[in-house]
Design a protein around this motif. Structure first.
Motif, short mmCIF file in Angstrom:
data_model
loop_
_atom_site.label_atom_id
_atom_site.label_comp_id
_atom_site.label_asym_id
_atom_site.label_seq_id
_atom_site.Cartn_x
_atom_site.Cartn_y
_atom_site.Cartn_z
N VAL A 248 -2.92 -6.69 2.71
CA VAL A 248 -4.19 -6.49 2.65
C VAL A 248 -4.21 -4.90 1.93
O VAL A 248 -5.48 -4.70 1.35
CB VAL A 248 -4.71 -6.47 4.06
CG1 VAL A 248 -6.03 -5.94 4.20
CG2 VAL A 248 -4.64 -7.93 4.63
N GLY A 249 -3.52 -4.16 2.36
CA GLY A 249 -3.50 -2.88 1.73
C GLY A 249 -3.44 -2.85 0.26
O GLY A 249 -4.18 -2.02 -0.36
N SER A 250 -2.61 -3.94 -0.24
CA SER A 250 -2.48 -3.94 -1.61
C SER A 250 -3.94 -4.37 -2.51
O SER A 250 -4.08 -3.88 -3.47
CB SER A 250 -1.31 -4.94 -2.22
OG SER A 250 -1.62 -6.31 -1.74
N VAL A 251 -4.64 -5.14 -1.65
CA VAL A 251 -6.01 -5.46 -2.23
C VAL A 251 -6.76 -4.29 -2.31
O VAL A 251 -7.53 -4.10 -3.25
CB VAL A 251 -6.58 -6.79 -1.33
CG1 VAL A 251 -8.03 -7.03 -1.77
CG2 VAL A 251 -5.69 -8.01 -1.63
N TYR A 252 -6.87 -3.67 -1.21
CA TYR A 252 -7.70 -2.50 -1.17
C TYR A 252 -7.30 -1.41 -2.18
O TYR A 252 -8.11 -0.84 -2.83
CB TYR A 252 -7.52 -1.61 0.03
CG TYR A 252 -8.30 -2.42 1.20
CD1 TYR A 252 -9.70 -2.90 1.16
CD2 TYR A 252 -7.72 -2.66 2.53
CE1 TYR A 252 -10.37 -3.68 2.00
CE2 TYR A 252 -8.43 -3.35 3.48
CZ TYR A 252 -9.67 -3.78 3.27
OH TYR A 252 -10.23 -4.62 4.34
N GLU A 253 -5.74 -1.16 -2.31
CA GLU A 253 -5.56 -0.45 -3.59
C GLU A 253 -5.75 -0.93 -4.91
O GLU A 253 -6.37 -0.12 -5.55
CB GLU A 253 -3.81 -0.20 -3.61
CG GLU A 253 -3.48 0.76 -4.44
CD GLU A 253 -1.87 0.69 -4.41
OE1 GLU A 253 -1.29 1.53 -5.29
OE2 GLU A 253 -1.12 0.07 -3.65
N LEU A 258 -8.59 3.56 -1.73
CA LEU A 258 -7.48 4.16 -1.38
C LEU A 258 -7.10 4.64 0.07
O LEU A 258 -6.11 4.68 0.46
CB LEU A 258 -7.37 5.26 -2.41
CG LEU A 258 -7.00 4.96 -3.72
CD1 LEU A 258 -7.02 6.27 -4.79
CD2 LEU A 258 -6.27 3.91 -4.18
N SER A 259 -8.21 4.93 0.54
CA SER A 259 -8.15 5.27 2.07
C SER A 259 -7.84 4.38 3.10
O SER A 259 -6.93 4.25 3.82
CB SER A 259 -9.25 6.17 2.63
OG SER A 259 -10.37 5.08 2.35
N LYS A 260 -8.45 3.08 2.90
CA LYS A 260 -8.18 1.82 3.55
C LYS A 260 -6.60 1.50 3.29
O LYS A 260 -6.13 0.88 4.12
CB LYS A 260 -8.94 0.90 3.37
CG LYS A 260 -10.46 0.88 4.04
CD LYS A 260 -11.44 -0.46 3.94
CE LYS A 260 -12.54 -0.30 4.65
NZ LYS A 260 -13.55 -1.25 4.78
N ALA A 261 -6.24 1.54 1.97
CA ALA A 261 -4.68 1.01 1.52
C ALA A 261 -3.94 1.76 2.52
O ALA A 261 -2.90 1.27 2.91
CB ALA A 261 -4.96 1.06 0.13
N LEU A 262 -4.07 3.13 2.24
CA LEU A 262 -3.01 4.01 3.05
C LEU A 262 -2.99 3.63 4.36
O LEU A 262 -1.94 3.83 4.86
CB LEU A 262 -3.58 5.45 2.57
CG LEU A 262 -2.69 6.53 3.07
CD1 LEU A 262 -1.51 6.24 2.12
CD2 LEU A 262 -3.26 8.00 2.59
N GLU A 263 -4.15 3.53 5.10
CA GLU A 263 -4.25 2.96 6.38
C GLU A 263 -3.57 1.89 6.82
O GLU A 263 -2.63 1.86 7.69
CB GLU A 263 -5.75 2.91 6.72
CG GLU A 263 -5.85 2.52 8.53
CD GLU A 263 -7.15 2.45 8.80
OE1 GLU A 263 -7.49 1.83 9.91
OE2 GLU A 263 -8.19 2.79 7.96
N CYS A 264 -3.78 0.89 5.84
CA CYS A 264 -3.00 -0.58 5.98
C CYS A 264 -1.46 -0.39 5.97
O CYS A 264 -0.71 -0.73 6.74
CB CYS A 264 -3.31 -1.29 5.07
SG CYS A 264 -5.03 -2.06 5.58
#
Length: 532
Positions: A248-253, A258-264
């Motif tokens: 899921v983080g890779s999709v946000y990235e 990027l903030s959601k990606a980093l959180e995941c």
């Protein structure tokens, strides 16, 4: 509940493993303890080890499984020992120790081959393919998967076929053959849905999401990743939950959040560290480094890269990610020659493991560095390679295949729904009524007279207590089959069965003002010796 025999416990164990049902496994273990023989105590240890594995408690899983292996070897149960080797290999596979996993799988394979147990051979052959896939040796992995599929087909092992189709689909994803990947993954998913196996449905759903992410369809990718994560959460499988939180983080990235990606990624990293999953730690650390670089946090990225350099993995993909991040940091510091050398090394890894998607990424990066260095010849070389590979992966033919496959799946889904509707229709309505409804007619027929009959077996509860479950099923099957024959003979429609109860209904015939003598059905139940 009557105590189950050892044979029944083995059946229950295999079924629980396929479902990933830790609760059922622990129940099996308690029953094995109660029997108390050396064979059941060995099975209890194995069963508890499997339960711990499914709950991502890998340290305790290994302790229990190694103890189970010792017990199986002490009593000379070779088949049991082979099965434990397979389970131990799965734990090592989960924590990223592919070489140890491979060793246990080969020992299990040798035993199954000596015993002539083809089903066991198929299971271990597929697992060996997994180890080669995780070490990015895709040609060898495919050989093992196809070999295992062939054996499973000969044995009519639908579960085994589905597992290997999913594995083959995963390899096609890695090498960028997306139409073939989706074809195999959807075939696998359909088989697992028929078998109603939540764990494998979750895994294949997530793998389909990976394909959609690779082709840039991020909404579909996110939908599949979240669904897989939800299923693994229901199963209590923290290891796979962490993997799909990372996805899921890779999709946000990829979509710039990027903030959601980093959180995941950080959530996934914490879980992997807690579970001792070194392969997961390596991969997720690389994802965090990538986001930190995108955010301009180079010092933090460099510090984490130093930590990652101390880690080891057999998987080429995260190693390439690490080297690309290293090159970005070098480029940031103006070290273009070093960045070029780093990317060239990463390109060799991608070529060695036949990873065209990664090759295209690296050629793109090398092309951009050549532009900065005014290396016109290098720019043309890398741009041509980038263009060639991307056209091979995402060309018109591939796009057409993907579109056609999606349309075929929609058609198949609609057909399956229609067939399900017809099945319910014909099982609950008289045929002549069901025929009319299926043709689209609105049926508002009215009958002044109708007969309904309810039958059940007198003293069924007492009878069932004296019989085994198999005998009860055989009794009901015999009674209901005989009743079906009588109903058909007298133009009576069965509505449903519940337990030992049988419900049927009769309507007037097609002749006007016909009055049926449906009392004859109940009398002829006895005359025609329905009860076997």
């Amino acid at each position: 509940m009557n105590a189950r025999t050892i044979e029944e416990l083995h059946v229950a164990l295999n079924a629980a493993i396929r479902r990933g049902d830790a609760t059922a496994l622990m129940e099996c273990a308690r029953e094995c303890d109660a029997i108390g023989t050396p064979a059941t105590l060995a099975l209890a240890a194995h069963t508890r080890g499997q339960a711990e594995y499914f709950q991502s408690n890998f340290t305790s899983a290994l302790e229990l499984l190694l103890h189970a292996l010792q017990l199986q070897e002490e009593i000379g149960n070779l088949k049991g020992a082979a099965f434990v080797h397979l389970s131990i290999a799965n734990v090592y596979d989960a924590i990223g120790d592919n070489h140890t996993a491979l060793g246990h799988n080969h020992r299990g394979l040798s035993i199954y081959q000596d015993l002539g147990d083809n089903k066991g051979v198929a299971m271990v052959t597929s697992n060996i393919g997994n180890q080669h896939k995780h070490m990015s040796d895709y040609p060898t992995a495919m050989q093992f998967y196809y070999r295992a599929t062939s054996i499973c087909e000969e044995l009519d092992d639908v579960y085994g076929v589905a597992i290997n189709l999913a594995n083959i689909g995963a390899v096609y994803t890695e090498i960028g053959s997306y139409p073939s990947a989706l074809e195999h993954l959807h075939r696998s998913l359909a088989l697992f849905e028929d078998l109603d196996l939540k764990r494998t449905i979750a895994g294949v759903t997530g793998n389909i999401g990976i394909v959609y992410a690779q082709i840039g369809d991020f909404p579909k990718a996110l939908e599949h990743f979240l669904r897989a994560k939800e299923l693994f959460e229901e199963l209590g499988d923290r290891n796979h939950v962490a993997a799909f939180v990372g996805n899921v983080g890779s999709v946000y990235e990829s979509t710039g959040d990027l903030s959601k990606a980093l959180e995941c990624y950080r959530t996934a990293l914490d879980v992997c560290q807690d579970l001792g999953n070194q392969a997961g730690v390596f991969k997720t650390a690389g994802s965090i480094i990538s986001v930190l670089i995108s955010l301009g946090s180079y010092s933090e990225a460099e510090a984490l890269l130093v930590e990652q350099d101390a880690m080891v993995t057999d998987d080429a993909d995260p190693v390439i990610d690490r080297e690309q991040s290293r090159a970005l940091i070098q480029e940031h510091h103006g070290m273009l020659d070093e960045a070029t050398q780093t990317l060239s090394s990463a390109l060799e890894i991608a070529k060695k493991h036949t990873l065209p998607v990664r090759q295209a990424e690296i050629h793109s990066r090398l092309r951009d560095i050549c532009q900065k260095r005014n290396d016109f010849a290098g720019y043309i070389e890398h741009n041509n390679e980038y263009t060639r590979i991307k056209e091979e992966i995402n060309g018109k033919e591939t796009t057409t295949k993907l579109t056609m496959q999606e349309a075929q799946r929609e058609i198949a889904k609609e057909r399956a729904e229609h067939e399900k509707h017809l099945s319910i229709l014909y099982s609950t309505l008289p045929k002549h009524i069901a025929d009319r409804v299926s043709r689209g007619e609105t049926v508002n027929d009215h009958y002044d007279n109708a007969s309904v009959i309810f039958l059940d077996i007198v003293g069924f509860t007492a009878i069932s207590e004296r019989l085994s479950s198999a005998e009860v099923v055989q009794l009901l099957d015999g009674v209901f089959t005989a009743l079906d024959v009588v109903c058909k003979k007298h133009d009576v429609v069965k509505i449903k069965t519940i337990g030992d109860s049988y419900m049927a209904v009769a309507f007037p015939s097609t002749l006007p003002h016909f009055i049926r003598d449906d009392n004859s059905l109940s009398s002829r139940v006895n005359e025609e010796s329905v009860i076997p």
